[in-house]
Structure formats: C-alpha cells, structure tokens
Write a protein that holds these residues in place. Sequence first.
Motif, PDB file in Angstrom:
ATOM      1  N   GLN A  26       9.579   0.875 -14.808  1.00  0.00           N
ATOM      2  CA  GLN A  26       9.303   2.184 -15.398  1.00  0.00           C
ATOM      3  C   GLN A  26       8.309   2.979 -14.556  1.00  0.00           C
TER       4      GLN A  26
ATOM      5  N   TRP B 162      13.836   5.827 -20.444  1.00  0.00           N
ATOM      6  CA  TRP B 162      12.901   4.833 -19.907  1.00  0.00           C
ATOM      7  C   TRP B 162      11.498   4.964 -20.490  1.00  0.00           C
TER       8      TRP B 162
ATOM      9  N   THR C 153      11.040   1.421 -22.731  1.00  0.00           N
ATOM     10  CA  THR C 153      10.260   0.359 -22.090  1.00  0.00           C
ATOM     11  C   THR C 153       9.345  -0.304 -23.103  1.00  0.00           C
TER      12      THR C 153
ATOM     13  N   ASN D 133       3.026  -2.843 -15.459  1.00  0.00           N
ATOM     14  CA  ASN D 133       3.297  -1.420 -15.627  1.00  0.00           C
ATOM     15  C   ASN D 133       2.175  -0.598 -15.001  1.00  0.00           C
TER      16      ASN D 133
END
Length: 464
Positions: A267, A369, A373, A397
């Motif tokens: 992401q 997304w 996510t 992330n």
Amino acid sequence: MVGEKKISSGFIYFFGAFAGILFGYDIGVMTGALPFLENDWNLQNRAGTIGWITSSVMFGAIFGGALAGQLSDRLGRRKMILISALIFVVGSILSGIAPHNGQLYLIVVRVFLGLAVGAASALVPAYMSEMAPARLRGRLSGINQTMIVSGMLLSYIVDYLLKDLPETTAWRLMLGLAAVPALILYIGMLRLPESPRFLIMNNKLDEARKVLSYIRSKKEEIDSEIRQIQETAREEIKANQKASYGTLFSNKYRYLVLAGVGVAAFQQFQGANAIFYYIPLIVQKATGHAASSALMWPIIQGVILVVGSLVFLLIADKFNRRTLLTVGGTIMGLSFILPAILNLLIPHASPMMIVAFLSVYVALYSFTWAPLTWVIVGEIFPLVIRGRSSGLASSFNWIGSFLVGLLFPIMTASMSQEAVFAIFGVICILGVLFIRTCVPETRGRTLEEIEKIGENRLLEGKSA
C-alpha cells in the motif's frame, strides 16, 4: 448492574475509529506547512532535510506500531489508544514551538509523535475488527479510513485558512493544532469499553459479555460468539502459551502473516503518500508557481479521498476484497505509467497533465487500497498473534511510507516527476500480482474461519 448506563454501538464505533482523525491530520498537515517552513528556514535547496522533516513521523511510526502491537496484547487496545492520544497532544505542542532553524529538534519531536501515529495505525483496525460482527466488519472498519481522510482534509483546510499569516506563525499553528482532536479522542476513549476478544483472552468473561451486549442485538448471537472465541483461544493458548515473533512465521501462521504484512507494505510502496505529502511542490515543479500558492490542490485531493471513503462504506461488503484491490491497483498503476509514456510521445503537453492523472490515482486509491489494506490487516491474523501481527504489518506499512516521504524529493531532484511516478506504477502492478497469488478472500468470513484458511494451506503444503 442496576442503573448502569448503556453505551450505544454508534458511540463505540465512532470513537473507536476517531484515532484516524489524528492519523490523517498528521499525515496531511505537513503538506501545507512545508512550503512555509521551507521559506522560513531557507530549505529550498536541501532535499534531504526536507525529506527527513517530512518522513520523521513515519520513522517513529515504524516502532510505534510494533510496540503498540506487543503492549496491546498485555494492556488492552483501549488503554494503548489512550496513551497514544496523550503522546499526540505533547508531540503536537512541541512541534509548534520548535526553535528557529531547529531542524534536528523538529525531526526528533516528530519521531516521538510518530510513535503515536504508528500505534493508532496498528490498534484501531484490530479494535474495530474485534468489535464488529463479521457481516459488517468491512464497512465498520472502513469508518477508520473515512476518519483518516477526514483528518487529512481537515489539515488541508486548516493549512489553507492559515496561509495568509506570517510564515513562521502559519506553519507552527498548523502543526500545533493537532493537539485539539487528540484531546477529543482522549475524552471519548475514556467511555469506551475494552475489546471483548481481549477480555475473553484474559479470562474476563462477564466484562466481555457486557461489552458484546452493547454491539450485538441477540443473546444467542452473544453466546455463540463467546463460545467460538473461547474455543479458538483454548486451542491456541494450549499450543503456544507465549506467542513470539518466531511464532508469526511458524508453519501454522506464516501464510496469513505474509499475506497481511505484504498488503500493508505494498500500500505504501505504491507511492500514494508522495502525492499527499508533496502535492504543492509537485504542482510547483509542473507549473513554476510558488508551492504556497497551490494549497487548494491538497483540498481537492482531500475531497476526493473523503468521497472515495464514503463510496467504500457503500460497497465494502458487496464486492470481494481481492476484486476491489485488483481493479484499483491496475488503474492506479496505469495512472502513474501513462503520464511518462505521453510525455515521451507529446513532449509539449500541458504540465498539469500529471496532476490530472494523479487525481485519477487518488480516486481509485481512496475506495480500494486505502481502506481495504486496514480491513485485511484487521481481519486476516489469528487471534493469538493478532496484536504482534498487526504491529508488524503496521511497521512495514510505515517503512514504505517513511522511504517514500524521504526519497521522493531526492528522486525528483535528479529525474523527472513522470519517471518517478512510473516507478511507483510498476510497483502498483506488482501489488496486483501479489493479491492474485498470495492473499486469500476474507469477505463475510468470521475471524475463526479465516484462521482455518491458513491451517488448510498448511495441510495442502504437506500433502503436495
């Protein structure tokens, strides 16, 4: 207990996701503050310093997510969100009173603030998924994304309203005002209950039943969910009394852990935050106009994000997760790659062409997304390792977010913006391939059913 005041499910879901406001505000506020900080501290030709000041929050968030994941398994999701809110208040105020030309001071303070940002990104999805029934989990977890982008839009609007103040006053107020929503979050969280799954894992059955009575309509539904959680908890606690990071990558859990962590990493490496952090500077490079005069563009991007998050709330539980991620990732990739191709074919095309394509990217990202996510991170990990797994996913992330924030100004100083975004476009396509080959479908399944997918994958591997 007689006379006890019941907490409404709406109140729980709203404040359970309210940390997203802070998360979003801190992501977005530097977008508008940076042009004024640049001029105030004469940073125009110091791409590395700009990258570090911008990305320092994400650097702190890498560790905040991991720490919060571990501590929430011991102290509870609610208590850790309260601690995060207090860190937000202190960090925001310290950012606003940074000494003149105090680059190192501001970087260190924003790393400290990042601990709370990372904690929020790990804790809120876990808390929301553990509170929500399976049939509504995608929609309710999506509220977190709506809060995040609303926080971003709020920061863009605040930046725009303060843009006519003296430079040194403008950026300080922009950063310091994050303390206000942090106080609101703290006050709201004081009334919220702990996650029923955490309570059951810590043998507080009566408290868990009471919490479920706030958010489940039928006694049979409450009893069934408690039995299901207890059964899963007994089996997994017996098999592994103390989960460690090594447990995450044992044969039993590896497939689901890699799927969740991989989605979280992709992401950010897809480059969305390059737009959110630097859109005024992107417009400046495209048009030649001062970045401080381009603060309407972040608001436009923020509106697109909020509308997209609302679209997601309508479609969250109507389409498969994998389908939305595939469609979104493909169009996002093309939106990044096409400007580079068109720039080669039509060298004198409008410089604003890239901004138009970036808006298409943001629109698709906003309801695919961006929210999905965190829906997947919140629901794909087995209960016994959920805290640590969510923290690990959050850390990966934020590693992506940190690297994008740090390297984007350095990359655009040495190559065209079209070439940089084309690289991100290729990563978008790789993300789609990852979804199609490594991530199971989770829509409509209970958390316990999702865990069975990982176990079945292990059995298939042994029989192959």
